[in-house]
Structures are given as structure tokens and as C-alpha cells.
Enzyme design. Structure first.
Site, short mmCIF file in Angstrom:
data_model
loop_
_atom_site.label_atom_id
_atom_site.label_comp_id
_atom_site.label_asym_id
_atom_site.label_seq_id
_atom_site.Cartn_x
_atom_site.Cartn_y
_atom_site.Cartn_z
N GLU A 167 9.27 1.86 11.85
CA GLU A 167 10.15 3.02 12.04
C GLU A 167 9.24 4.24 12.08
O GLU A 167 8.50 4.49 11.14
CB GLU A 167 11.17 3.12 10.90
CG GLU A 167 12.35 4.04 11.20
CD GLU A 167 12.08 5.49 10.81
OE1 GLU A 167 11.73 6.28 11.72
OE2 GLU A 167 12.20 5.81 9.64
N GLU A 223 8.05 16.24 16.94
CA GLU A 223 8.54 16.16 15.56
C GLU A 223 7.73 17.09 14.67
O GLU A 223 6.51 16.97 14.57
CB GLU A 223 8.46 14.73 15.04
CG GLU A 223 9.10 14.55 13.69
CD GLU A 223 9.08 13.10 13.21
OE1 GLU A 223 10.09 12.65 12.66
OE2 GLU A 223 8.03 12.44 13.40
N LYS A 248 0.86 -1.18 0.00
CA LYS A 248 0.00 0.00 0.00
C LYS A 248 0.90 1.24 0.00
O LYS A 248 1.46 1.60 1.04
CB LYS A 248 -0.91 0.03 1.23
CG LYS A 248 -1.88 1.21 1.20
CD LYS A 248 -2.41 1.57 2.56
CE LYS A 248 -3.25 2.84 2.48
NZ LYS A 248 -2.49 4.01 1.94
N CYS A 290 13.30 11.57 8.69
CA CYS A 290 13.18 11.22 10.11
C CYS A 290 14.51 11.37 10.83
O CYS A 290 14.54 11.46 12.05
CB CYS A 290 12.65 9.80 10.27
SG CYS A 290 13.47 8.58 9.25
#
Length: 516
Positions: free
Chosen positions: A287, A417, A206, A321
Site C-alpha cells: 500500500e 502526495e 522491521k 494515505c
């Protein structure tokens, strides 16, 4: 077979390279606004519902229109993947690895083409797009070799015992769901998929809704490489329609996910539940981002530190990230480092990645743009705005690189973040305090330390709690096989993509013992 080595980056200072890239970019521009199908068991399925992918640097430019899967399509894909697993899982490691090597060779020949798609659909500048394409090749080459190593590991590690032939085989898990991110839509997507299938599993892929065309282009490569139908099933779709359904499905054996903490936590929780007809515990390889810091010590090379901070914070608009979103600097050099970073940042060219002079491109979409703007407003209450913070006049989702100084270590912009070109500067009174500040976050992905002090290096090695710790270099740019990548705490399961243990996560060890 040659030993593995990372794919070299192209040199855009070379006029010939620039000309070749521009030629390929023009070629790709002729292929925009096409319609793409689902692919289930090799069968192309076009649906009325479509996801329209736009160029984030030019919202009038449609990259492609991608069919959207329903739950019925997902059920069909699971059935097909399960049937294909019966034959694919029985192929040897050598046979499966060969498909990865063939795919790597195809992408290597068409490197500028794939980088052009990355420039257009993900908003990557030329160097960032080339690095993404190179990393895709690296994952294919590295995992192909790693499965050969894993196939021999069981024979080498068991203790011999007289009168018995004992073997440990790492067998595949079954049908998995691969949910990759939009920020490395070729490299990470391909790496997650390649690791799954080279271990003998079949998958439902996906893709990220922001970058589905690139994922489809990778699927075309797998087909060209001869991968059997049904090993990878392409099921893009609305996350509200099929997201939870993919995770909850009784046929899902594992979920490989890279993305936000919020979605990762949701997947982890839902995957822990056993549904009717499910006879295994699902495995999650996740992750989930970071809040990464670069520490600058009093005796550091300040110019090198400033250069690394700017590159780590603002390349690809901070949408990594591993991006540096916090600079924690010893008070003795704080003002000097801040001034150097501001000067370098103001010289960054913000603009359409189609322009070779652009250093900072757009952020990915309206949601990301709005989130960053909200953090800029928050930053004005938690720090001193010293650079950026203004909107650009350029059409597209552009955000000027923004720096806040004098930010407390427990401020929200120090802990949460942002995922954009956003940097918070914090002053520390000592090196030990700098590490304490760096650890004051729920994440633990990457970190970097600039120091000439050997004792401080060892102190950081022992106490800076991140999965990837770098000394006297930037916090971004992990190379496959060189810097296995993954983090602690809320950064995920520390699965170490691109490392020697990664493929084991997609297998289960089976012992066989025969009396001689």
C-alpha cells in the site's frame, strides 16, 4: 464466539474517560527513555547502535532507544524464523487464531496505555490515538475469524465428484518480511503482522524508524498472549543497512509493505529478482499512498461537505494515505464551500497532543516538516494562499493547516502526495469534469463525493477510479471489516486490508484429491 463488530471509540466528552486517560498518560510518561532490544527467536539482543525515538511535539523528550540490527542479525532471524515455521505452520487455524484473540483482549484492557504511547511517539491527539488502538484490536479480532472462514472455504467451494474426496487447503507461504508505516504504528503494524502469522507464516518485523517503541510494546503483548518464540522476530534497523537486504534475501517468501510510493516501487522491483538459492517468486503486498479528492456537487449539503473536507484534510495533520488533499468543487458552489472550509480550518487548535484542546498535532519528523514547507513554497506559485502557510512558534514539528485556492488540476500540488496538513482547491464546470480532474493523478486510493443526485452517484461509482469510494462522508476512517482498504494504480496492489480476501494473499492453495 461472538460475531465480529468494530471496537467502539471512547467518548472523550465523558469526564471519567478523560480522567482515566490522563492517569494512564502520566503512568506512561514514567516509562520514557528506556532501551529496547532486538528480539530473535525470543532472545533479547542489545546493540551499541541505537535509534533514538523522540516526541515530535517535544523534541527534548526521548521516547526510547531501540537497538539496531545488522545484516548478521537479519541472517540469524531468517534462520530462526525458518526453523520456527516448521512447527508454527502445522498448528491449526483455531490454534493460531486464539493467539490473536488473546492479544486483542490484552490491548482492550490496556487501551489508554497504548493510546498514550501513540500520543507521545506518533504525535496523535487523543481521539486519533484511540482510533488507532481500536483499529489494532479490530484487525486482531477480524483476522482471527477470517482464518477460520478460510480454513473451511476449500471444502465448500469445490464441485463434488463421485468417487473422490477433493479438498482445497490454503497453506502458508513461509518466512515473510513486514515493513509497516509510522503513521498508524500500532494498527497497521499489528494488522500486517497478525495477517501474516495467523495464516501460518513466520515473520521478520522491521518497524518504522520513527515509531519503533510502539512496535516493541506490541511484541510484548504477543509474548504475554503466549505466542511461541520465533514466530515474530523484531529487527529494527537502519534502512540503508538492512532495508534492501531484507527484500533481497533468498529466504524471503513475501514482503508486506505500507509506506511511500518511492520505497514501494523499489521493493516491488527488487523483489522480482530471483537470487541464488531462491526457489520461489516473492510476493509483494503493498500500500503506497494516495492523492485523495473530495468532490462537491452543485446540489450537495455544503456544510456537511465542508466539515468532511476539514476533518479528512487536517485530522492527524493530514498524515493519512486516505487524507483529502484535493477539494474539487462545482463552480456554482465553489466560493461558498471554500469560505466554509477556511472558516472551519481557522478554528482548529494547533498544539501539543498532550493538551486535550489540541485538534492538529505535529508532523512526524524534520524530513516531513521540510517536505511540507517546500510544497507550501511551490503552492504559492501554483495557487492562491488563503489559509495557513505560516510556521508556528510551538516547539516541535508543527505546521499550520494550509489551503491553496484556484489550483489547476494538473498542478504539482494537485498530483503529488504531500502527506501533511495541505489542501488544494480546484474549480470544476460540471460533475463529469470534476471526476476527470479527480482521476488526473497516478494514485487511486480513496475518494469522496458529496451530491444529492442519484445519477451522479452512479456516474462516480462507475468512473471515479479509486479503491475506496465514499458518498456524502469523509474520505478517511475506514473500519476493519466494513470498508476493506486498498487502492489502484500507484496506490499499491489493492490488497484490501481488513477485507474477506486479505488473508489469501499470505497463503497458497493446495489441492489434495483422494480416490475413495
Amino acid at each position: 464466539m461472538k460475531s465480529y463488530a468494530p471496537e467502539p471509540f471512547v467518548n472523550f466528552a465523558d469526564e471519567t474517560v478523560r480522567t482515566q486517560f490522563d492517569h494512564e498518560l502520566q503512568h506512561v510518561l514514567q516509562k520514557l527513555d528506556r532501551t529496547y532490544p532486538l528480539v530473535i527467536g525470543g532472545r533479547e539482543i542489545y546493540t551499541d547502535a541505537q535509534c533514538v525515538s523522540y516526541n515530535p511535539a517535544n523534541l527534548s523528550q526521548v521516547i526510547g532507544r531501540v537497538s539496531q540490527a545488522t545484516r548478521a542479525h537479519v541472517d540469524e532471524a531468517f534462520q530462526n524464523a525458518a526453523e520456527t515455521f516448521k512447527t508454527w505452520s502445522r498448528k491449526s487455524a483455531e490454534q493460531r487464531a486464539l493467539y490473536l484473540f488473546k492479544a486483542a483482549a490484552i490491548i482492550r484492557r490496556r487501551k489508554h496505555e497504548f493510546s498514550s504511547w501513540l500520543l507521545l511517539e506518533a504525535g496523535k491527539t487523543r481521539p486519533e490515538a484511540d482510533a488507532d488502538t481500536a483499529e489494532c484490536i479490530d484487525f486482531l479480532e477480524y483476522y482471527g475469524r477470517q482464518i477460520l472462514t478460510l480454513a473451511e472455504r476449500g471444502k465448500e467451494t469445490l464441485v463434488p465428484y463421485a468417487g473422490e474426496d477433493n479438498q482445497l487447503h490454503y497453506i502458508p507461504l513461509g518466512v515473510g518480511v513486514v515493513i509497516p508505516p509510522w503513521n498508524f504504528p500500532l494498527a497497521i503494524m499489528a494488522g500486517m503482522t497478525a495477517a501474516s502469522i495467523v495464516a501460518g507464516n513466520t515473520v521478520l518485523l522491521k518497524p518504522a524508524s520513527q515509531t519503533p517503541v510502539i512496535a516493541y510494546k506490541f511484541l510484548e503483548v504477543l509474548k504475554e498472549a503466549g505466542l511461541p518464540d520465533g514466530v515474530v522476530n523484531f529487527v529494527p534497523g537502519d534502512v540503508l543497512e538492512i532495508g534492501d537486504y531484507l527484500v533481497d534475501h533468498k529466504m524471503t517468501r513475501f514482503i508486506s509493505f505500507t509506506g511511500s510510493q518511492r520505497i514501494g516501487m523499489r521493493i516491488y522491483e527488487r523483489a522480482s529478482k530471483v537470487h541464488d538459492g531462491q526457489i520461489w517468486l516473492k510476493r509483494v503486498i503493498a500500500e503506497m499512498g494516495g492523492k485523495d479528492a473530495i468532490i462537491v456537487d452543485a446540489d450537495a449539503d455544503l456544510d456537511a461537505a465542508a466539515q468532511a473536507i476539514v476533518a479528512s484534510a487536517f485530522n492527524f495533520s493530514g498524515q493519512k494515505c486516505s487524507a483529502c488533499s484535493r477539494a474539487i468543487v462545482h463552480e456554482a458552489v465553489y466560493d461558498d464551500v471554500l469560505a466554509r472550509v477556511i472558516e472551519r480550518t481557522k478554528n482548529l487548535s494547533v498544539g501539543n497532543p498532550g493538551d486535550p484542546a489540541s485538534i492538529v498535532g505535529p508532523v512526524i519528523d524534520q524530513k516531513a516538516y521540510d517536505k511540507i514547507q517546500s510544497y507550501i513554497e511551490l503552492g504559492k506559485t501554483e495557487g492562491r494562499l488563503v489559509c495557513g502557510g505560516t510556521q508556528t512558534a510551538t516547539p516541535g514539528y508543527f505546521v499550520n493547516p494550509t489551503i491553496f485556492a484556484d489550483v489547476a488540476p494538473n498542478a504539482r500540488i494537485s498530483r503529488e502526495e504531500v502527506f501533511g496538513p495541505f489542501l488544494a482547491f480546484t474549480k470544476a464546470s460540471s460533475f463529469t469534469e470534476a471526476i476527470e480532474f479527480a482521476n488526473q493523478t497516478e494514485f487511486g486510493l480513496t475518494g469522496s463525493v458529496f451530491t444529492r443526485n442519484r445519477d451522479h452517484i452512479e456516474e462516480a461509482r462507475a468512473t471515479f477510479h479509486v479503491g475506496n469510494l465514499y458518498f456524502n462522508r469523509k474520505s478517511t476512517g475506514a473500519l476493519v471489516g466494513v470498508h476493506p482498504f486498498g487502492g489502484f494504480n500507484m496506490s499499491g496492489t489493492d490488497s484490501k486490508a481488513g477485507g474477506p480476501d486479505y488473508l489469501m494473499l499470505f497463503t497458497q492453495p493446495k489441492l489434495s484429491s483422494e480416490v475413495l
